[in-house]
Design a protein around this motif. Structure first.
Motif, PDB file in Angstrom:
ATOM      1  N   GLN A 100       0.834  -1.208   0.000  1.00 57.63           N
ATOM      2  CA  GLN A 100       0.000   0.000   0.000  1.00 57.63           C
ATOM      3  C   GLN A 100       0.868   1.257   0.000  1.00 57.63           C
ATOM      4  O   GLN A 100       0.625   2.210  -0.756  1.00 57.63           O
ATOM      5  CB  GLN A 100      -0.931   0.003   1.224  1.00 57.63           C
ATOM      6  CG  GLN A 100      -1.877  -1.167   1.332  1.00 57.63           C
ATOM      7  CD  GLN A 100      -3.067  -1.094   0.396  1.00 57.63           C
ATOM      8  OE1 GLN A 100      -3.379  -0.053  -0.159  1.00 57.63           O
ATOM      9  NE2 GLN A 100      -3.734  -2.222   0.196  1.00 57.63           N
ATOM     10  N   ASP A 101       1.891   1.276   0.856  1.00 59.50           N
ATOM     11  CA  ASP A 101       2.750   2.456   0.941  1.00 59.50           C
ATOM     12  C   ASP A 101       3.565   2.638  -0.330  1.00 59.50           C
ATOM     13  O   ASP A 101       3.755   3.761  -0.810  1.00 59.50           O
ATOM     14  CB  ASP A 101       3.679   2.348   2.156  1.00 59.50           C
ATOM     15  CG  ASP A 101       2.961   2.592   3.472  1.00 59.50           C
ATOM     16  OD1 ASP A 101       1.739   2.837   3.452  1.00 59.50           O
ATOM     17  OD2 ASP A 101       3.609   2.545   4.529  1.00 59.50           O
ATOM     18  N   LYS A 104       1.313   4.118  -2.972  1.00 62.93           N
ATOM     19  CA  LYS A 104       1.067   5.552  -2.778  1.00 62.93           C
ATOM     20  C   LYS A 104       2.243   6.384  -3.280  1.00 62.93           C
ATOM     21  O   LYS A 104       2.063   7.402  -3.969  1.00 62.93           O
ATOM     22  CB  LYS A 104       0.815   5.846  -1.303  1.00 62.93           C
ATOM     23  CG  LYS A 104      -0.538   5.400  -0.793  1.00 62.93           C
ATOM     24  CD  LYS A 104      -0.684   5.758   0.679  1.00 62.93           C
ATOM     25  CE  LYS A 104      -2.072   5.439   1.191  1.00 62.93           C
ATOM     26  NZ  LYS A 104      -2.247   5.796   2.610  1.00 62.93           N
ATOM     27  N   SER A 131      -2.357  11.997  -6.695  1.00 64.85           N
ATOM     28  CA  SER A 131      -1.773  10.745  -7.159  1.00 64.85           C
ATOM     29  C   SER A 131      -2.534  10.189  -8.353  1.00 64.85           C
ATOM     30  O   SER A 131      -3.724  10.463  -8.549  1.00 64.85           O
ATOM     31  CB  SER A 131      -1.816   9.714  -6.019  1.00 64.85           C
ATOM     32  OG  SER A 131      -1.557   8.412  -6.475  1.00 64.85           O
ATOM     33  N   SER A 145      -3.856   1.695   5.613  1.00 63.32           N
ATOM     34  CA  SER A 145      -3.301   2.559   4.568  1.00 63.32           C
ATOM     35  C   SER A 145      -4.326   2.884   3.494  1.00 63.32           C
ATOM     36  O   SER A 145      -4.218   3.901   2.813  1.00 63.32           O
ATOM     37  CB  SER A 145      -2.087   1.890   3.928  1.00 63.32           C
ATOM     38  OG  SER A 145      -1.014   1.794   4.823  1.00 63.32           O
ATOM     39  N   TYR A 151       2.112   7.491   4.374  1.00 66.39           N
ATOM     40  CA  TYR A 151       2.849   6.289   3.999  1.00 66.39           C
ATOM     41  C   TYR A 151       4.269   6.413   4.536  1.00 66.39           C
ATOM     42  O   TYR A 151       4.741   7.512   4.854  1.00 66.39           O
ATOM     43  CB  TYR A 151       2.835   6.041   2.488  1.00 66.39           C
ATOM     44  CG  TYR A 151       3.339   7.166   1.608  1.00 66.39           C
ATOM     45  CD1 TYR A 151       4.643   7.151   1.092  1.00 66.39           C
ATOM     46  CD2 TYR A 151       2.515   8.231   1.258  1.00 66.39           C
ATOM     47  CE1 TYR A 151       5.099   8.159   0.269  1.00 66.39           C
ATOM     48  CE2 TYR A 151       2.964   9.245   0.437  1.00 66.39           C
ATOM     49  CZ  TYR A 151       4.255   9.210  -0.060  1.00 66.39           C
ATOM     50  OH  TYR A 151       4.708  10.224  -0.879  1.00 66.39           O
ATOM     51  N   ASP A 169      -2.448  11.580  -1.676  1.00 67.50           N
ATOM     52  CA  ASP A 169      -2.160  10.150  -1.863  1.00 67.50           C
ATOM     53  C   ASP A 169      -3.313   9.235  -1.475  1.00 67.50           C
ATOM     54  O   ASP A 169      -3.231   8.024  -1.659  1.00 67.50           O
ATOM     55  CB  ASP A 169      -0.889   9.740  -1.106  1.00 67.50           C
ATOM     56  CG  ASP A 169      -1.047   9.740   0.417  1.00 67.50           C
ATOM     57  OD1 ASP A 169      -2.119   9.379   0.934  1.00 67.50           O
ATOM     58  OD2 ASP A 169      -0.068  10.098   1.098  1.00 67.50           O
TER      59      ASP A 169
END
Length: 383
Positions: A100-101, A104, A131, A145, A151, A169
């Protein structure tokens, strides 16, 4: 005082909710997905639960799975290059906090290439463009997240983790399907569940907390306190409650911040690759004890959420102690480590760890001011 709250445009919850993904992609006018996951999820077939739906719908995609735990600057930069080569117009994040991070960061840099060094995204970066649209599908009940504006990336060269905070994000769509979390090993369910509990408790007592965020955090504490142990042992109903509770906690902490537990956990991940939730579990009760005197009456609520009898009427100091003891007891029951040496920490690193924690963006939200010396003492007490 004004307060800002930012959440997903749309979110789906419940078993089988991933089935909405192909229709949502088509309805929103996307033409090709760049799926960000990790090698374990690909190998175990978890990622395929979503990509099989895309195959059936005839929706084009490519999978990027070169994501490691505690994702690095290099992970992100490779992902940006792969996204550009794919010719996709939407990102689909499938995984826990690491995919997930990474997703982002890829989405932000693809839309704001002036931040391609990644380091310049630390803190509150003034990005100009949202994003690349992200569809976020969590596979753990912990980081949230999928609904946060945060993130975390690891800088291997400088041996540190840094937090990025950016409203641009946040995923446009979150799909929280507990069946995507079912095959996670017990140890991962414990670690991510303790991460969710830490989000809820730190968000509840952080300096930025207010009435609306308190609603989310207190409810999350109540559900996690009564569901985490059963969910870790495979109870499906408890797992569904955990999936929702971690999301609710994310709705709160993303908007008001965290505290010293996260500030101290991040260096442990950077120095020793300690799993984030495990580190939070070691730190949570001791840091709660440190913060007790600065948290007003809120520990009564935490104690009551854990089922402590007479939490509302006992002397405040007793209620605070009871809240700390309840969290410590749950940590032990779950079998999470309780000493930092279990994740590799040494006395020789304490000064460097404390300096990094003091400088972490999360430290600023702690309800009690903590000096570098205070943080050193906390680290040493837990070795």
């Amino acid at each position: 005082m004004s307060h800002r709250m930012i959440w997903n445009q749309t979110a789906y919850f419940g078993p089988g909710s991933i089935e909405v993904v192909p229709d949502e992609l088509t309805r929103r006018g996307f033409t090709k997905a760049f799926v960000v996951s990790d090698a374990v999820l690909v190998a175990t077939g978890v990622t395929a639960r979503v990509t099989d739906l895309l195959d059936t719908a005839g929706f084009p995609y490519e999978v990027y799975s070169e994501v490691q735990a505690n994702p690095t600057i290099e992970n992100v930069q490779a992902g940006v290059a792969a996204f550009a080569a794919a010719g996709a117009d939407v990102l689909v994040a499938i995984g826990g906090g690491s995919p997930q991070d990474t997703c982002k960061a890829v989405g932000i840099i693809a839309a704001n290439p002036e931040y391609a060094d990644v380091r310049s995204l630390e803190g509150v970066a003034p990005t100009k463009h949202p994003s690349v649209p992200i569809i976020a599908i969590p596979t753990t009940a912990g980081t949230a997240s999928e609904t946060t504006i945060n993130y975390v990336i690891t800088d291997v060269e400088r041996q540190r983790k840094f937090v990025c905070v950016d409203p641009h994000d946040i995923p446009v769509l979150a799909v929280v399907d507990p069946q995507m979390m079912a095959t996670a090993p017990r140890s991962l369910k414990v670690a991510t569940g303790l991460d969710a509990l830490t989000h809820a408790i730190e968000g509840y007592i952080t300096q930025g907390a207010w009435e609306l965020s308190d609603l989310f955090h207190l409810k999350a504490i109540q559900v996690i306190a009564t569901s985490l142990a059963a969910a870790a042992d495979g109870d499906e109903a408890a797992a569904e409650r955990m999936a929702l509770a971690q999301y609710v906690a994310g709705m709160g902490y993303s908007n008001v911040g965290l505290g010293l537990v996260h500030a101290m956990a991040h260096p442990l991940g950077a120095f020793y690759s300690a799993p984030h939730g495990v580190a939070n579990g070691i730190l949570l009760a001791p840091v709660m004890a440190f913060n007790a005197s600065a948290s007003g009456e809120k520990y009564r609520d935490i104690a009551a959420a854990f089922g402590v009898a007479d939490a509302r009427t006992m002397p405040l100091d007793d209620a605070r102690s009871a809240a700390v003891a309840a969290v410590a007891a749950l940590t032990r029951q779950l079998g999470n480590p309780t000493a930092l040496r279990e994740v590799g920490a040494t006395e020789a690193d304490v000064a460097a760890l404390a300096k990094a924690a003091f400088e972490d963006v999360c430290a600023g939200g702690n309800p009690r001011e903590a000096s570098v010396a205070d943080i050193e003492d906390l680290y040493r007490s837990l070795l």
